[in-house]
Design a protein around this motif. Sequence first.
Motif, PDB file in Angstrom:
ATOM      1  N   GLN A   1       0.947  -1.112  -0.140  1.00  0.00           N
ATOM      2  CA  GLN A   1      -0.064  -0.194   0.129  1.00  0.00           C
ATOM      3  C   GLN A   1       0.974   1.898  -0.025  1.00  0.00           C
ATOM      4  N   LEU A   2       2.386   1.391  -0.845  1.00  0.00           N
ATOM      5  CA  LEU A   2       2.697   2.869  -1.112  1.00  0.00           C
ATOM      6  C   LEU A   2       2.250   3.624  -2.048  1.00  0.00           C
ATOM      7  N   SER A   3       2.588   4.577  -1.304  1.00  0.00           N
ATOM      8  CA  SER A   3       1.925   5.554  -2.061  1.00  0.00           C
ATOM      9  C   SER A   3       2.337   7.199  -1.720  1.00  0.00           C
ATOM     10  N   THR A   4       2.111   8.098  -3.249  1.00  0.00           N
ATOM     11  CA  THR A   4       2.755   9.617  -2.650  1.00  0.00           C
ATOM     12  C   THR A   4       1.997  10.465  -2.246  1.00  0.00           C
ATOM     13  N   LYS A   5      -0.196   9.813  -1.885  1.00  0.00           N
ATOM     14  CA  LYS A   5      -0.611  10.554  -1.309  1.00  0.00           C
ATOM     15  C   LYS A   5      -0.369  11.195  -0.145  1.00  0.00           C
ATOM     16  N   THR A   6      -0.486  12.373   0.246  1.00  0.00           N
ATOM     17  CA  THR A   6      -0.098  12.547   1.030  1.00  0.00           C
ATOM     18  C   THR A   6      -0.859  12.623   2.277  1.00  0.00           C
ATOM     19  N   GLY A   7      -0.107  12.006   3.675  1.00  0.00           N
ATOM     20  CA  GLY A   7      -0.182  11.161   4.563  1.00  0.00           C
ATOM     21  C   GLY A   7      -0.148  10.114   4.980  1.00  0.00           C
ATOM     22  N   SER A   8      -0.788   9.678   3.784  1.00  0.00           N
ATOM     23  CA  SER A   8      -0.631   7.788   3.373  1.00  0.00           C
ATOM     24  C   SER A   8       0.845   7.269   3.789  1.00  0.00           C
ATOM     25  N   THR A   9       0.607   6.335   4.637  1.00  0.00           N
ATOM     26  CA  THR A   9       1.806   5.175   4.885  1.00  0.00           C
ATOM     27  C   THR A   9       1.504   3.149   4.440  1.00  0.00           C
TER      28      THR A   9
ATOM     29  N   ARG B   1      29.246  -8.194   4.920  1.00  0.00           N
ATOM     30  CA  ARG B   1      29.014  -9.848   4.731  1.00  0.00           C
ATOM     31  C   ARG B   1      29.237 -10.407   6.389  1.00  0.00           C
ATOM     32  N   ASP B   2      29.016 -10.199   7.507  1.00  0.00           N
ATOM     33  CA  ASP B   2      28.680 -11.221   8.882  1.00  0.00           C
ATOM     34  C   ASP B   2      27.892  -9.910   9.296  1.00  0.00           C
ATOM     35  N   GLY B   3      27.358  -8.994   9.178  1.00  0.00           N
ATOM     36  CA  GLY B   3      26.195  -8.758  10.166  1.00  0.00           C
ATOM     37  C   GLY B   3      24.778  -8.767   9.098  1.00  0.00           C
ATOM     38  N   GLN B   4      24.031  -8.296   9.888  1.00  0.00           N
ATOM     39  CA  GLN B   4      22.273  -8.925   9.653  1.00  0.00           C
ATOM     40  C   GLN B   4      21.622  -7.225  10.353  1.00  0.00           C
ATOM     41  N   VAL B   5      21.097  -6.385   9.569  1.00  0.00           N
ATOM     42  CA  VAL B   5      20.367  -5.455   9.666  1.00  0.00           C
ATOM     43  C   VAL B   5      18.835  -5.023   8.942  1.00  0.00           C
ATOM     44  N   SER B   6      17.426  -5.419   9.734  1.00  0.00           N
ATOM     45  CA  SER B   6      16.499  -5.740   9.798  1.00  0.00           C
ATOM     46  C   SER B   6      15.493  -4.439   9.684  1.00  0.00           C
ATOM     47  N   ALA B   7      14.515  -4.313   9.499  1.00  0.00           N
ATOM     48  CA  ALA B   7      13.866  -2.942   9.691  1.00  0.00           C
ATOM     49  C   ALA B   7      12.282  -3.251   9.499  1.00  0.00           C
ATOM     50  N   LYS B   8      11.159  -3.060  10.278  1.00  0.00           N
ATOM     51  CA  LYS B   8       9.680  -3.621  10.061  1.00  0.00           C
ATOM     52  C   LYS B   8       8.684  -2.209  10.436  1.00  0.00           C
ATOM     53  N   GLY B   9       8.152  -1.879   9.740  1.00  0.00           N
ATOM     54  CA  GLY B   9       7.178  -0.746  10.415  1.00  0.00           C
ATOM     55  C   GLY B   9       6.648   0.334   9.258  1.00  0.00           C
ATOM     56  N   LYS B  10       6.812   1.753   9.178  1.00  0.00           N
ATOM     57  CA  LYS B  10       5.935   2.122   8.875  1.00  0.00           C
ATOM     58  C   LYS B  10       6.200   3.379   8.165  1.00  0.00           C
ATOM     59  N   VAL B  11       6.575   3.282   6.775  1.00  0.00           N
ATOM     60  CA  VAL B  11       6.655   4.585   6.526  1.00  0.00           C
ATOM     61  C   VAL B  11       5.531   5.431   5.180  1.00  0.00           C
ATOM     62  N   GLY B  12       5.848   6.612   5.406  1.00  0.00           N
ATOM     63  CA  GLY B  12       5.101   7.270   4.686  1.00  0.00           C
ATOM     64  C   GLY B  12       6.353   8.273   3.168  1.00  0.00           C
ATOM     65  N   VAL B  13       6.010   8.170   1.948  1.00  0.00           N
ATOM     66  CA  VAL B  13       6.152   9.545   1.584  1.00  0.00           C
ATOM     67  C   VAL B  13       6.105  11.065   1.586  1.00  0.00           C
ATOM     68  N   SER B  14       4.965  10.974   1.610  1.00  0.00           N
ATOM     69  CA  SER B  14       4.307  12.580   1.373  1.00  0.00           C
ATOM     70  C   SER B  14       3.549  12.956   2.308  1.00  0.00           C
ATOM     71  N   PRO B  15       4.359  13.589   3.678  1.00  0.00           N
ATOM     72  CA  PRO B  15       5.418  13.845   3.868  1.00  0.00           C
ATOM     73  C   PRO B  15       6.273  12.574   4.477  1.00  0.00           C
ATOM     74  N   VAL B  16       8.266  12.734   3.959  1.00  0.00           N
ATOM     75  CA  VAL B  16       8.935  11.266   4.473  1.00  0.00           C
ATOM     76  C   VAL B  16       8.414  11.052   6.044  1.00  0.00           C
ATOM     77  N   SER B  17       8.302   9.956   6.457  1.00  0.00           N
ATOM     78  CA  SER B  17       8.254  10.064   7.644  1.00  0.00           C
ATOM     79  C   SER B  17       8.446   8.217   7.427  1.00  0.00           C
ATOM     80  N   PHE B  18       9.183   7.929   8.783  1.00  0.00           N
ATOM     81  CA  PHE B  18       9.373   6.592   8.969  1.00  0.00           C
ATOM     82  C   PHE B  18       9.217   6.640  10.764  1.00  0.00           C
TER      83      PHE B  18
END
Length: 172
Positions: free
Chosen positions: A87-95, A106-123
């Motif tokens: 449900q990724l959108s450029t609509k203002t306020g959508s997440t 090579r040895d490390g692992q990074v993971s992230a999970k949650g909500k992101v917004g495009v307009s405005p930018v948010s994580f």
Amino acid sequence: KQITIGPGRLDIYRLHDSQFNLAVLSGRSEDTADREMPAGGETASASPWIVGIDQLDLSGFTVDARDLIETGTGEILMADIGLACSQLSTKTGSTADASLGFKLNRDGQVSAKGKVGVSPVSFDLGLQTDNLRLDAFQPFISQSVNLIIGGGTINSSGQILVAASPEGMTTQ
């Protein structure tokens, strides 16, 4: 509306003059504030396009970032990058719901999970790192601090919040 992309590779270099190779390839942006709108062109009040993607999946990507500075070279390798957004959108306020994972140096692992917004930018992401080798960051630290890292790893877990506002970006 589903987009699946992969595999792919991006090589990024900081050159000796502190320019990034991506900036050299794309050229410098020009100041557009003084440009006149062409006759018959869109006005500032025109509605922006809204783009929506039900599912975006990127997999098998690699980013190799190298710093070709005078004091030595440093490299950060992100491999097996996977990104999924729904449900990724450029609509203002959508997440969108998003998850990201990759191997770091090579040895490390990074993971992230949650909500992101495009307009405005948010994580608003839960972030976890496992087995990140500290000595891999030595080339980046030694240019600013007289410190030698003999070894060690770090594991972490937390939350990252980033939001755009009229005053600028805020992070927590």
